[in-house]
Write a protein that holds these residues in place. Structure first.
Motif, PDB file in Angstrom:
ATOM      1  N   LEU A 188       9.909 -22.881  -6.014  1.00 18.24           N
ATOM      2  CA  LEU A 188       9.620 -22.751  -4.601  1.00 18.24           C
ATOM      3  C   LEU A 188       8.606 -21.630  -4.405  1.00 18.24           C
ATOM      4  CD1 LEU A 188      10.185 -23.427  -1.601  1.00 18.24           C
ATOM      5  CD2 LEU A 188      12.024 -21.721  -1.685  1.00 18.24           C
ATOM      6  N   LEU A 189       7.427 -21.978  -3.887  1.00 15.51           N
ATOM      7  CA  LEU A 189       6.366 -20.987  -3.707  1.00 15.51           C
ATOM      8  C   LEU A 189       6.456 -20.280  -2.369  1.00 15.51           C
ATOM      9  CD1 LEU A 189       3.310 -22.940  -5.177  1.00 15.51           C
ATOM     10  CD2 LEU A 189       4.851 -21.334  -6.326  1.00 15.51           C
ATOM     11  N   GLY A 190       7.096 -20.899  -1.405  1.00 16.69           N
ATOM     12  CA  GLY A 190       7.221 -20.243  -0.113  1.00 16.69           C
ATOM     13  C   GLY A 190       7.507 -21.237   0.992  1.00 16.69           C
ATOM     14  N   VAL A 191       7.650 -20.690   2.190  1.00  9.32           N
ATOM     15  CA  VAL A 191       7.962 -21.472   3.381  1.00  9.32           C
ATOM     16  C   VAL A 191       6.900 -21.178   4.426  1.00  9.32           C
ATOM     17  CG1 VAL A 191       9.689 -21.946   5.148  1.00  9.32           C
ATOM     18  CG2 VAL A 191      10.410 -21.319   2.838  1.00  9.32           C
ATOM     19  N   LEU A 192       6.365 -22.216   5.043  1.00  7.63           N
ATOM     20  CA  LEU A 192       5.332 -22.034   6.057  1.00  7.63           C
ATOM     21  C   LEU A 192       5.923 -21.298   7.250  1.00  7.63           C
ATOM     22  CD1 LEU A 192       2.322 -22.944   6.336  1.00  7.63           C
ATOM     23  CD2 LEU A 192       3.156 -24.739   7.861  1.00  7.63           C
ATOM     24  N   PRO A 193       5.267 -20.212   7.727  1.00 16.96           N
ATOM     25  CA  PRO A 193       5.805 -19.460   8.873  1.00 16.96           C
ATOM     26  C   PRO A 193       5.906 -20.329  10.119  1.00 16.96           C
ATOM     27  CG  PRO A 193       4.043 -18.249   7.765  1.00 16.96           C
ATOM     28  CD  PRO A 193       4.029 -19.633   7.199  1.00 16.96           C
ATOM     29  N   SER A 194       6.866 -20.001  10.955  1.00 18.36           N
ATOM     30  CA  SER A 194       7.053 -20.735  12.199  1.00 18.36           C
ATOM     31  C   SER A 194       6.063 -20.246  13.247  1.00 18.36           C
ATOM     32  CB  SER A 194       8.479 -20.535  12.721  1.00 18.36           C
ATOM     33  OG  SER A 194       8.603 -21.061  14.030  1.00 18.36           O
ATOM     34  N   PRO A 195       5.458 -21.147  14.039  1.00 19.12           N
ATOM     35  CA  PRO A 195       4.568 -20.727  15.118  1.00 19.12           C
ATOM     36  C   PRO A 195       5.324 -20.282  16.359  1.00 19.12           C
ATOM     37  CG  PRO A 195       4.694 -23.105  15.069  1.00 19.12           C
ATOM     38  CD  PRO A 195       5.513 -22.606  13.907  1.00 19.12           C
ATOM     39  N   TYR A 196       6.652 -20.371  16.327  1.00 19.47           N
ATOM     40  CA  TYR A 196       7.462 -19.998  17.481  1.00 19.47           C
ATOM     41  C   TYR A 196       7.959 -18.560  17.329  1.00 19.47           C
ATOM     42  CZ  TYR A 196       7.539 -25.004  18.441  1.00 19.47           C
ATOM     43  OH  TYR A 196       7.173 -26.291  18.687  1.00 19.47           O
ATOM     44  N   GLN A 197       8.082 -17.885  18.431  1.00 16.75           N
ATOM     45  CA  GLN A 197       8.607 -16.530  18.461  1.00 16.75           C
ATOM     46  C   GLN A 197       9.989 -16.530  19.104  1.00 16.75           C
ATOM     47  OE1 GLN A 197       6.902 -14.059  17.020  1.00 16.75           O
ATOM     48  NE2 GLN A 197       5.223 -15.479  16.548  1.00 16.75           N
ATOM     49  N   GLY A 198      10.772 -15.514  18.804  1.00 12.64           N
ATOM     50  CA  GLY A 198      12.068 -15.378  19.451  1.00 12.64           C
ATOM     51  C   GLY A 198      13.149 -16.176  18.752  1.00 12.64           C
ATOM     52  N   THR A 199      13.995 -16.805  19.546  1.00 15.69           N
ATOM     53  CA  THR A 199      15.219 -17.433  19.009  1.00 15.69           C
ATOM     54  C   THR A 199      15.177 -18.955  19.077  1.00 15.69           C
ATOM     55  OG1 THR A 199      16.256 -17.260  21.192  1.00 15.69           O
ATOM     56  CG2 THR A 199      16.613 -15.432  19.640  1.00 15.69           C
ATOM     57  N   ASP A 200      14.009 -19.540  19.120  1.00 12.37           N
ATOM     58  CA  ASP A 200      13.908 -21.000  19.137  1.00 12.37           C
ATOM     59  C   ASP A 200      14.180 -21.517  17.723  1.00 12.37           C
ATOM     60  OD1 ASP A 200      13.422 -23.634  19.554  1.00 12.37           O
ATOM     61  OD2 ASP A 200      11.505 -23.372  20.580  1.00 12.37           O
ATOM     62  N   LEU A 201      15.438 -21.803  17.444  1.00 13.11           N
ATOM     63  CA  LEU A 201      15.838 -22.222  16.105  1.00 13.11           C
ATOM     64  C   LEU A 201      15.851 -23.735  15.942  1.00 13.11           C
ATOM     65  CD1 LEU A 201      18.791 -19.726  15.531  1.00 13.11           C
ATOM     66  CD2 LEU A 201      16.391 -19.465  14.885  1.00 13.11           C
ATOM     67  N   HIS A 202      15.741 -24.450  17.037  1.00 13.47           N
ATOM     68  CA  HIS A 202      15.802 -25.913  16.968  1.00 13.47           C
ATOM     69  C   HIS A 202      14.379 -26.445  16.786  1.00 13.47           C
ATOM     70  CE1 HIS A 202      20.029 -25.849  18.133  1.00 13.47           C
ATOM     71  NE2 HIS A 202      19.701 -24.971  19.054  1.00 13.47           N
ATOM     72  N   LEU A 220       2.679 -29.884  12.076  1.00 18.62           N
ATOM     73  CA  LEU A 220       2.981 -30.096  13.481  1.00 18.62           C
ATOM     74  C   LEU A 220       4.492 -29.970  13.651  1.00 18.62           C
ATOM     75  CD1 LEU A 220       2.183 -30.940  16.369  1.00 18.62           C
ATOM     76  CD2 LEU A 220       2.478 -33.328  15.642  1.00 18.62           C
ATOM     77  N   MET A 221       4.918 -28.960  14.431  1.00 18.25           N
ATOM     78  CA  MET A 221       6.339 -28.703  14.640  1.00 18.25           C
ATOM     79  C   MET A 221       6.675 -28.867  16.115  1.00 18.25           C
ATOM     80  SD  MET A 221       6.809 -25.273  12.290  1.00 18.25           S
ATOM     81  CE  MET A 221       5.822 -25.027  10.815  1.00 18.25           C
ATOM     82  N   ARG A 222       7.912 -29.228  16.371  1.00 17.86           N
ATOM     83  CA  ARG A 222       8.360 -29.393  17.740  1.00 17.86           C
ATOM     84  C   ARG A 222       9.632 -28.587  17.961  1.00 17.86           C
ATOM     85  NH1 ARG A 222       7.376 -32.821  21.950  1.00 17.86           N
ATOM     86  NH2 ARG A 222       9.077 -33.126  23.435  1.00 17.86           N
ATOM     87  N   GLY A 223       9.577 -27.712  18.963  1.00 18.10           N
ATOM     88  CA  GLY A 223      10.736 -26.922  19.352  1.00 18.10           C
ATOM     89  C   GLY A 223      11.065 -27.155  20.809  1.00 18.10           C
ATOM     90  N   LYS A 224      11.947 -26.332  21.350  1.00 15.43           N
ATOM     91  CA  LYS A 224      12.332 -26.500  22.761  1.00 15.43           C
ATOM     92  C   LYS A 224      11.160 -26.270  23.698  1.00 15.43           C
ATOM     93  CE  LYS A 224      17.243 -25.343  22.411  1.00 15.43           C
ATOM     94  NZ  LYS A 224      18.313 -24.410  22.861  1.00 15.43           N
ATOM     95  N   ARG A 225      10.174 -25.476  23.258  1.00 21.48           N
ATOM     96  CA  ARG A 225       9.032 -25.163  24.121  1.00 21.48           C
ATOM     97  C   ARG A 225       7.829 -26.062  23.834  1.00 21.48           C
ATOM     98  NH1 ARG A 225       9.234 -18.836  22.911  1.00 21.48           N
ATOM     99  NH2 ARG A 225      10.284 -19.669  21.065  1.00 21.48           N
ATOM    100  N   GLY A 226       8.094 -27.217  23.240  1.00 21.91           N
ATOM    101  CA  GLY A 226       7.020 -28.172  23.044  1.00 21.91           C
ATOM    102  C   GLY A 226       6.411 -28.091  21.651  1.00 21.91           C
ATOM    103  N   PRO A 227       5.527 -29.039  21.320  1.00 19.21           N
ATOM    104  CA  PRO A 227       4.926 -29.088  19.968  1.00 19.21           C
ATOM    105  C   PRO A 227       3.902 -27.991  19.757  1.00 19.21           C
ATOM    106  CG  PRO A 227       4.006 -30.807  21.356  1.00 19.21           C
ATOM    107  CD  PRO A 227       5.090 -30.166  22.152  1.00 19.21           C
ATOM    108  N   ARG A 228       3.828 -27.507  18.521  1.00 20.40           N
ATOM    109  CA  ARG A 228       2.830 -26.515  18.123  1.00 20.40           C
ATOM    110  C   ARG A 228       2.402 -26.790  16.688  1.00 20.40           C
ATOM    111  NH1 ARG A 228       5.062 -20.671  20.516  1.00 20.40           N
ATOM    112  NH2 ARG A 228       5.297 -21.398  22.686  1.00 20.40           N
ATOM    113  N   VAL A 229       1.218 -26.297  16.350  1.00 19.85           N
ATOM    114  CA  VAL A 229       0.695 -26.431  15.000  1.00 19.85           C
ATOM    115  C   VAL A 229       0.776 -25.074  14.321  1.00 19.85           C
ATOM    116  CG1 VAL A 229      -1.322 -26.955  13.585  1.00 19.85           C
ATOM    117  CG2 VAL A 229      -0.830 -28.316  15.621  1.00 19.85           C
ATOM    118  N   GLY A 230       1.308 -25.073  13.080  1.00 22.46           N
ATOM    119  CA  GLY A 230       1.427 -23.846  12.325  1.00 22.46           C
ATOM    120  C   GLY A 230       0.709 -23.923  11.000  1.00 22.46           C
TER     121      GLY A 230
END
Length: 230
Positions: A188-202, A220-230
């Motif tokens: 495992l080389l690593g995990v791509l950082p999340s583009p979301y801040q705070g406690t958006d775990l879903h 392309l990730m989707r959280g409670k605050r809508g889709p974002r690209v990371g």
């Protein structure tokens, strides 16, 4: 995540007219376009139990491989363009992986990388060193030697929807975060950082794509605050 350059092989473009497939549309189960030189179109017909291969530089059909069981789908084409790997359900063996040569009347190898009949392989992809990656529905990734299917390593990533990098050095497995794994070692080389801040775990990863040079990765990730690209 630090990755070395892993570019895709050079791709040639062709300008040709429509290619007759020689079958009705309702008999076409899957079409796969390869990037090998010359590029190919592989047409899978489950109803005809057949793979038809077309040379995209000429538009001509070059090979027909019969005896493909129904309920199988093509997952990947080997780097040299001479084999495909299919995942599906065999009547006698249950859920299996089938490595099929694309020459007429060529032999195939049927592998059962997960011994439990109900432990279904969901994905498979060729490696550059003549091996094969397979993943089951529980997110267990295994590397096998071909043609015998001996296991090289197992990684319990608990992730799904693997994507190989352009040059096949890396495989990315997705769930809430994309995990980057080195194909040769299973490290495992690593995990791509999340583009979301705070406690958006879903967070759900919808898709990933590599830069053609294979050095960068976007998701392309989707959280409670809508889709974002990371």
């Amino acid at each position: 995540v630090t990755m070395q350059a892993d570019p895709a092989p050079p791709v040639r473009t062709y300008e040709i007219g429509p290619i007759p497939l020689g079958m009705e549309l309702d008999k076409v189960s899957q079409v796969v376009i390869t990037s090998q030189s010359p590029a190919q179109a592989l047409v899978l017909s489950s109803r005809l139990n057949r793979i038809s291969r077309f040379d995209l530089s000429t538009g001509q059909q070059t090979t027909t491989v019969d005896g493909i069981p129904d309920r199988f789908e093509i997952c990947d084409v080997s780097p040299d363009g001479k084999q495909v790997v299919l995942v599906g359900e065999d009547v006698t063996s249950g859920n299996v992986v089938r490595v099929q040569a694309l020459q007429k009347d060529a032999d195939s190898a049927t592998l059962q990388p997960f011994p439990d009949r109900y432990d279904k392989p969901v994905w498979a992809g060729f490696t550059n060193d003549g091996g094969l990656l397979v993943m089951n529905g529980s997110g267990v990734l295994r590397k096998l030697r071909l043609p015998g299917g001996e296991q090289v390593y197992e990684v319990k990533v608990r992730r799904h929807h693997p994507v190989l990098s352009p040059g096949r050095k890396y495989v990315v497995c997705m769930s809430s975060r994309p995990h980057v794994i080195e194909v040769a070692t299973g490290k495992l080389l690593g995990v791509l950082p999340s583009p979301y801040q705070g406690t958006d775990l879903h967070i759900e990863v919808r898709s990933v794509a590599f830069h053609p040079a294979g050095r960068r990765l976007a998701a392309l990730m989707r959280g409670k605050r809508g889709p974002r690209v990371g």
